[in-house]
Motif scaffolding. Structure first.
Motif, PDB file in Angstrom:
ATOM      1  N   SER A   1       0.813  -1.219   0.000  1.00 52.83           N
ATOM      2  CA  SER A   1       0.000   0.000   0.000  1.00 52.83           C
ATOM      3  C   SER A   1       0.850   1.275   0.000  1.00 52.83           C
ATOM      4  CB  SER A   1      -0.941   0.008   1.207  1.00 52.83           C
ATOM      5  OG  SER A   1      -0.186   0.026   2.415  1.00 52.83           O
ATOM      6  N   HIS A   2       2.155   1.163   0.267  1.00 52.11           N
ATOM      7  CA  HIS A   2       3.047   2.326   0.261  1.00 52.11           C
ATOM      8  C   HIS A   2       3.477   2.711  -1.153  1.00 52.11           C
ATOM      9  CE1 HIS A   2       4.595   2.186   4.684  1.00 52.11           C
ATOM     10  NE2 HIS A   2       3.306   1.960   4.608  1.00 52.11           N
ATOM     11  N   PHE A   3       3.190   1.853  -2.118  1.00 51.70           N
ATOM     12  CA  PHE A   3       3.644   2.092  -3.484  1.00 51.70           C
ATOM     13  C   PHE A   3       2.507   2.549  -4.379  1.00 51.70           C
ATOM     14  CE2 PHE A   3       6.610  -0.920  -1.655  1.00 51.70           C
ATOM     15  CZ  PHE A   3       7.835  -0.354  -1.989  1.00 51.70           C
TER      16      PHE A   3
ATOM     17  N   ASN B   1       3.241   4.789 -11.761  1.00 49.94           N
ATOM     18  CA  ASN B   1       3.965   5.041 -10.506  1.00 49.94           C
ATOM     19  C   ASN B   1       4.254   3.766  -9.725  1.00 49.94           C
ATOM     20  OD1 ASN B   1       4.066   7.876 -10.800  1.00 49.94           O
ATOM     21  ND2 ASN B   1       1.912   7.981 -10.177  1.00 49.94           N
ATOM     22  N   ALA B   2       3.992   2.624 -10.338  1.00 48.87           N
ATOM     23  CA  ALA B   2       4.283   1.346  -9.670  1.00 48.87           C
ATOM     24  C   ALA B   2       5.778   1.291  -9.363  1.00 48.87           C
ATOM     25  CB  ALA B   2       3.878   0.182 -10.558  1.00 48.87           C
ATOM     26  N   GLY B   3       6.109   0.876  -8.172  1.00 45.09           N
ATOM     27  CA  GLY B   3       7.514   0.813  -7.770  1.00 45.09           C
ATOM     28  C   GLY B   3       8.011   2.074  -7.103  1.00 45.09           C
ATOM     29  N   LEU B   4       7.236   3.140  -7.148  1.00 42.61           N
ATOM     30  CA  LEU B   4       7.614   4.388  -6.485  1.00 42.61           C
ATOM     31  C   LEU B   4       6.857   4.509  -5.164  1.00 42.61           C
ATOM     32  CD1 LEU B   4       7.514   6.881  -9.500  1.00 42.61           C
ATOM     33  CD2 LEU B   4       9.524   5.766  -8.492  1.00 42.61           C
TER      34      LEU B   4
END
Length: 160
Positions: free
Chosen positions: A75-77, A82-85
């Motif tokens: 859930s932090h990503f 923006n996947a992986g950020l």
């Protein structure tokens, strides 16, 4: 203060907390991560000890320093492009479970089982931190821990 032992452990840190009783009355750990974590710590410590043929378990006062590296929750990503950020709203520090004191408990027991410490009662000082992967000093690129054990006093002679 003298550095006596230091090493890295790879694996997801597991808290040793309360025990739960099953229907048959047997006690078991409330976290399934405890046993694999203790085995990972013990194995890494034994690997490190294999280079020191004169090692004997520490029986004097020691300071234990541990930096636990925890995985970030999904859930932090971000998602999509923006996947992986990591989201700007994601917390910098892991303030939820597992509790630092319970992580220390399982780690100290594993250090005793590996023969690093005579008993976890020799630990008089502790410094512990929980961090996310690659977020600061002594954090790893994957879950695990950096562990250092410092002698606070001169070694005692082994008891016969």
């Amino acid at each position: 203060m003298t550095l006596a032992f230091d090493f890295e452990v790879h694996g997801t840190p597991g808290p040793q907390g309360s025990k739960t009783r099953n229907a048959a009355g047997a006690m078991y750990e409330s976290s399934a991560k405890v046993k694999p974590w203790r085995e990972a710590v013990k194995s890494a410590a034994l690997d490190r000890l294999s280079y020191d043929i004169c090692w004997s378990p520490l029986r004097e006062a020691v300071r234990l320093e541990v930096v636990f590296t925890l995985p970030r929750p999904k859930s932090h990503f971000g998602t999509g492009k923006n996947a992986g950020l990591v989201k700007a709203s994601a917390p910098q520090y892991p303030i939820g479970k597992p509790d630092t004191d319970k992580l220390l408990r399982s780690t100290q027991d594993a250090l005793k089982d590996a023969g690093v410490l005579l008993d976890d009662s020799v630990v008089t000082d502790t410094v512990a931190a929980k961090r996310y992967v690659l977020t600061g000093h002594d954090t790893l690129s994957h879950p695990g821990a950096v562990i250092r054990v410092w002698r606070l006093t001169q070694p005692k002679e082994p008891q016969p």
